[in-house]
Design a protein around this motif. Sequence first.
Motif, PDB file in Angstrom:
ATOM      1  N   LYS A  88    -118.688  -9.655  67.964  1.00 54.78           N
ATOM      2  CA  LYS A  88    -120.020  -9.688  68.556  1.00 54.78           C
ATOM      3  C   LYS A  88    -120.364 -11.113  68.963  1.00 54.78           C
ATOM      4  O   LYS A  88    -120.002 -12.068  68.279  1.00 54.78           O
ATOM      5  N   MET A  89    -121.072 -11.246  70.097  1.00 56.56           N
ATOM      6  CA  MET A  89    -121.502 -12.554  70.580  1.00 56.56           C
ATOM      7  C   MET A  89    -122.874 -12.917  70.023  1.00 56.56           C
ATOM      8  O   MET A  89    -123.742 -12.061  69.842  1.00 56.56           O
ATOM      9  N   ALA A  90    -123.057 -14.209  69.752  1.00 56.94           N
ATOM     10  CA  ALA A  90    -124.358 -14.746  69.338  1.00 56.94           C
ATOM     11  C   ALA A  90    -124.524 -16.105  70.010  1.00 56.94           C
ATOM     12  O   ALA A  90    -123.540 -16.780  70.315  1.00 56.94           O
ATOM     13  N   TYR A  91    -125.795 -16.494  70.215  1.00 57.74           N
ATOM     14  CA  TYR A  91    -126.092 -17.758  70.900  1.00 57.74           C
ATOM     15  C   TYR A  91    -127.093 -18.541  70.072  1.00 57.74           C
ATOM     16  O   TYR A  91    -128.133 -18.001  69.668  1.00 57.74           O
ATOM     17  N   VAL A  92    -126.760 -19.793  69.805  1.00 55.26           N
ATOM     18  CA  VAL A  92    -127.609 -20.639  68.967  1.00 55.26           C
ATOM     19  C   VAL A  92    -129.001 -20.745  69.577  1.00 55.26           C
ATOM     20  O   VAL A  92    -129.160 -21.072  70.752  1.00 55.26           O
ATOM     21  N   GLY A  93    -130.021 -20.459  68.779  1.00 56.78           N
ATOM     22  CA  GLY A  93    -131.399 -20.589  69.215  1.00 56.78           C
ATOM     23  C   GLY A  93    -131.943 -19.408  69.979  1.00 56.78           C
ATOM     24  O   GLY A  93    -133.152 -19.321  70.210  1.00 56.78           O
ATOM     25  N   ALA A  94    -131.080 -18.476  70.387  1.00 61.28           N
ATOM     26  CA  ALA A  94    -131.519 -17.322  71.170  1.00 61.28           C
ATOM     27  C   ALA A  94    -131.736 -16.130  70.249  1.00 61.28           C
ATOM     28  O   ALA A  94    -131.201 -16.078  69.134  1.00 61.28           O
ATOM     29  N   THR A 123    -120.133 -17.348  67.854  1.00 57.64           N
ATOM     30  CA  THR A 123    -121.396 -18.021  68.137  1.00 57.64           C
ATOM     31  C   THR A 123    -121.182 -19.149  69.129  1.00 57.64           C
ATOM     32  O   THR A 123    -120.324 -20.013  68.919  1.00 57.64           O
ATOM     33  N   VAL A 124    -121.986 -19.135  70.200  1.00 53.28           N
ATOM     34  CA  VAL A 124    -121.881 -20.131  71.260  1.00 53.28           C
ATOM     35  C   VAL A 124    -123.132 -21.010  71.221  1.00 53.28           C
ATOM     36  O   VAL A 124    -124.259 -20.498  71.150  1.00 53.28           O
ATOM     37  N   ASP A 125    -122.931 -22.300  71.281  1.00 58.35           N
ATOM     38  CA  ASP A 125    -124.040 -23.247  71.423  1.00 58.35           C
ATOM     39  C   ASP A 125    -124.102 -23.653  72.893  1.00 58.35           C
ATOM     40  O   ASP A 125    -123.243 -24.389  73.379  1.00 58.35           O
ATOM     41  N   MET A 126    -125.104 -23.154  73.611  1.00 57.38           N
ATOM     42  CA  MET A 126    -125.174 -23.393  75.049  1.00 57.38           C
ATOM     43  C   MET A 126    -125.521 -24.835  75.387  1.00 57.38           C
ATOM     44  O   MET A 126    -125.337 -25.268  76.518  1.00 57.38           O
ATOM     45  N   THR A 127    -126.027 -25.585  74.425  1.00 61.65           N
ATOM     46  CA  THR A 127    -126.339 -26.990  74.706  1.00 61.65           C
ATOM     47  C   THR A 127    -125.097 -27.871  74.660  1.00 61.65           C
ATOM     48  O   THR A 127    -125.035 -28.902  75.318  1.00 61.65           O
ATOM     49  N   GLU A 295    -132.743 -16.110  95.584  1.00 60.38           N
ATOM     50  CA  GLU A 295    -132.775 -15.561  96.936  1.00 60.38           C
ATOM     51  C   GLU A 295    -132.630 -16.675  97.980  1.00 60.38           C
ATOM     52  O   GLU A 295    -131.883 -16.542  98.949  1.00 60.38           O
ATOM     53  N   ASP A 296    -133.335 -17.771  97.774  1.00 57.43           N
ATOM     54  CA  ASP A 296    -133.314 -18.878  98.738  1.00 57.43           C
ATOM     55  C   ASP A 296    -132.984 -20.222  98.100  1.00 57.43           C
ATOM     56  O   ASP A 296    -132.988 -21.241  98.783  1.00 57.43           O
ATOM     57  N   THR A 297    -132.717 -20.209  96.804  1.00 52.65           N
ATOM     58  CA  THR A 297    -132.405 -21.449  96.090  1.00 52.65           C
ATOM     59  C   THR A 297    -130.974 -21.393  95.583  1.00 52.65           C
ATOM     60  O   THR A 297    -130.611 -20.462  94.857  1.00 52.65           O
ATOM     61  N   PRO A 298    -130.139 -22.379  95.935  1.00 51.14           N
ATOM     62  CA  PRO A 298    -128.750 -22.377  95.459  1.00 51.14           C
ATOM     63  C   PRO A 298    -128.663 -22.607  93.957  1.00 51.14           C
ATOM     64  O   PRO A 298    -129.630 -22.975  93.298  1.00 51.14           O
ATOM     65  N   GLY A 299    -127.451 -22.431  93.448  1.00 51.10           N
ATOM     66  CA  GLY A 299    -127.170 -22.740  92.068  1.00 51.10           C
ATOM     67  C   GLY A 299    -126.883 -24.227  91.897  1.00 51.10           C
ATOM     68  O   GLY A 299    -127.077 -25.008  92.821  1.00 51.10           O
ATOM     69  N   PRO A 300    -126.464 -24.613  90.718  1.00 45.16           N
ATOM     70  CA  PRO A 300    -126.062 -23.736  89.626  1.00 45.16           C
ATOM     71  C   PRO A 300    -127.242 -23.130  88.866  1.00 45.16           C
ATOM     72  O   PRO A 300    -128.368 -23.603  88.983  1.00 45.16           O
ATOM     73  N   THR A 301    -126.927 -22.084  88.091  1.00 48.99           N
ATOM     74  CA  THR A 301    -127.896 -21.476  87.182  1.00 48.99           C
ATOM     75  C   THR A 301    -127.700 -22.080  85.802  1.00 48.99           C
ATOM     76  O   THR A 301    -126.568 -22.211  85.333  1.00 48.99           O
ATOM     77  N   VAL A 302    -128.795 -22.466  85.177  1.00 53.12           N
ATOM     78  CA  VAL A 302    -128.699 -23.100  83.859  1.00 53.12           C
ATOM     79  C   VAL A 302    -129.687 -22.432  82.913  1.00 53.12           C
ATOM     80  O   VAL A 302    -130.699 -21.854  83.348  1.00 53.12           O
ATOM     81  N   PRO A 303    -129.410 -22.463  81.608  1.00 52.66           N
ATOM     82  CA  PRO A 303    -130.378 -21.932  80.645  1.00 52.66           C
ATOM     83  C   PRO A 303    -131.686 -22.714  80.713  1.00 52.66           C
ATOM     84  O   PRO A 303    -131.689 -23.932  80.913  1.00 52.66           O
ATOM     85  N   ASP A 304    -132.770 -22.008  80.547  1.00 51.03           N
ATOM     86  CA  ASP A 304    -134.077 -22.649  80.448  1.00 51.03           C
ATOM     87  C   ASP A 304    -134.275 -23.012  78.974  1.00 51.03           C
ATOM     88  O   ASP A 304    -134.672 -22.171  78.163  1.00 51.03           O
ATOM     89  N   PHE A 305    -133.967 -24.260  78.634  1.00 54.54           N
ATOM     90  CA  PHE A 305    -133.995 -24.643  77.229  1.00 54.54           C
ATOM     91  C   PHE A 305    -135.413 -24.649  76.666  1.00 54.54           C
ATOM     92  O   PHE A 305    -135.606 -24.562  75.454  1.00 54.54           O
ATOM     93  N   GLY A 306    -136.402 -24.738  77.543  1.00 60.32           N
ATOM     94  CA  GLY A 306    -137.780 -24.631  77.071  1.00 60.32           C
ATOM     95  C   GLY A 306    -138.054 -23.258  76.484  1.00 60.32           C
ATOM     96  O   GLY A 306    -138.650 -23.133  75.405  1.00 60.32           O
ATOM     97  N   SER A 307    -137.619 -22.213  77.178  1.00 63.18           N
ATOM     98  CA  SER A 307    -137.816 -20.853  76.652  1.00 63.18           C
ATOM     99  C   SER A 307    -136.909 -20.606  75.450  1.00 63.18           C
ATOM    100  O   SER A 307    -137.268 -19.863  74.534  1.00 63.18           O
ATOM    101  N   LEU A 308    -135.723 -21.244  75.443  1.00 65.99           N
ATOM    102  CA  LEU A 308    -134.822 -21.081  74.311  1.00 65.99           C
ATOM    103  C   LEU A 308    -135.467 -21.623  73.037  1.00 65.99           C
ATOM    104  O   LEU A 308    -135.336 -21.035  71.959  1.00 65.99           O
ATOM    105  N   ALA A 309    -136.212 -22.724  73.164  1.00 65.88           N
ATOM    106  CA  ALA A 309    -136.912 -23.282  72.011  1.00 65.88           C
ATOM    107  C   ALA A 309    -137.991 -22.343  71.492  1.00 65.88           C
ATOM    108  O   ALA A 309    -138.377 -22.412  70.326  1.00 65.88           O
ATOM    109  N   GLU A 310    -138.460 -21.450  72.383  1.00 65.63           N
ATOM    110  CA  GLU A 310    -139.474 -20.461  71.992  1.00 65.63           C
ATOM    111  C   GLU A 310    -138.851 -19.153  71.519  1.00 65.63           C
ATOM    112  O   GLU A 310    -139.551 -18.163  71.295  1.00 65.63           O
ATOM    113  N   GLY A 311    -137.502 -19.136  71.420  1.00 68.34           N
ATOM    114  CA  GLY A 311    -136.827 -17.926  70.953  1.00 68.34           C
ATOM    115  C   GLY A 311    -136.561 -16.911  72.034  1.00 68.34           C
ATOM    116  O   GLY A 311    -136.279 -15.742  71.741  1.00 68.34           O
ATOM    117  N   ARG A 312    -136.648 -17.321  73.316  1.00 67.33           N
ATOM    118  CA  ARG A 312    -136.362 -16.413  74.427  1.00 67.33           C
ATOM    119  C   ARG A 312    -135.231 -17.003  75.255  1.00 67.33           C
ATOM    120  O   ARG A 312    -135.142 -18.219  75.412  1.00 67.33           O
TER     121      ARG A 312
END
Length: 402
Positions: A88-94, A123-127, A295-312
């Motif tokens: 099973k996968m898990a992510y630190v802080g998520a 367990t993956v630490d995305m930071t 839709e109109d904004t290129p990547g890259p896509t990155v985690p929103d660490f602000g929401s990650l700190a809030e548990g999302r």
Amino acid sequence: MKDQPASAPGPSDGTAATLTTPLSAHLLRGALDLERTAHGLLPHRLPAWARAQYADGQLAMAQAQPSGVRLVFRTRATVIELDALRTKMAYVGAPARPDGVYDLLVDGRLAGQAGVSGGNVRTVDMTTGSVETRPGPVGTVRFAGLPDRPKDIEIWLPYNELTELVALRTDAPVGPVPQGGRRVWLHHGSSVSHGSDAASPSTTWPALAAALGGVDLVNLGFGGSALLDPFVARAMRDTPADLVSVKFGINLVNHDLMRLRAFTPAVHGFLDTIREGHPTAPLLVVSSILCPLHEDTPGPTVPDFGSLAEGRLRFRAAGDPAERAAGKLTLGVIREELARIVEQRSAEDPHLHYLDGRELYGEADSAELPLPDQLHPDAATHHRMGTRFADRAFGPTGPFTP
């Protein structure tokens, strides 16, 4: 310790499952390769030669998560037990990822659901990108109280957990269900096709569409990994199929992988390779569903660490819309180019078709059922997408109509 089903098809009557059937390829559908491990069989959705061509951790994990893979057999057993070792996968802080679900289908109808305990946790630490694996024991999925008559059984494996199959036990003999009689649909796509946040393995949108279309699914939806890799095209070329579809867009933007100059010939090359093995099969090119983030904004896509700190767990676009002028890809750019490519090629390939992914999930759907993490659809959206794809692909005027 044996797990009781989360939703059993009947009360457990204490009947013992004493007959063990060897697990082998003739009981499995949807896998392109089986690896013998120290515990049993690990299904892979890419062959070993393809996995060896690029040692990418994300793809290695995604293709080994058995989306669309199921045990299929005929029996009159009233009790079925499957020993399995999950990872099973898990992510630190998520938030904790939901446990995988095993769907039991009896004669094509959902008859029970269960999970398995124990197993490994990766367990993956995305930071930092670090990965740590904690080992765990084999568990057991048990279904009891099944009707005492000959019946076709399907056990769909969790789309979000690596699953090593250890042992199959029943209280009556098991035999294979003969292949043939139904067309085979081979599909490749991103995490949305892999399953993302579907409720269970038989309710991902491709699984639902396959059931509505009356076809056997081979799902090569790989989370984060629909990247126009030539070895995936060759694997598709070599896989027997009656119907073929490819869904491209979001992962190319997520990774900021290439510019328009490279994208166009890569798409042509991918389709050329598929056509080497499936010269006249209906081939449907599908663009991404609506994703307002890109839709109109290129990547890259990155985690929103602000929401990650809030548990999302949410994501954001790190590109600049002005970079489109330099050839950076957005979903809008990719859709326009895919439509153009298909129109160009269809002059000589009448079996090639295009579907705008926004027909499966568009602006009105986004307002009603927004993508919870900005990228992935929820369970209700999977149902909507599966129904719509079946209508457009398998309907009276669809490219997959017999």
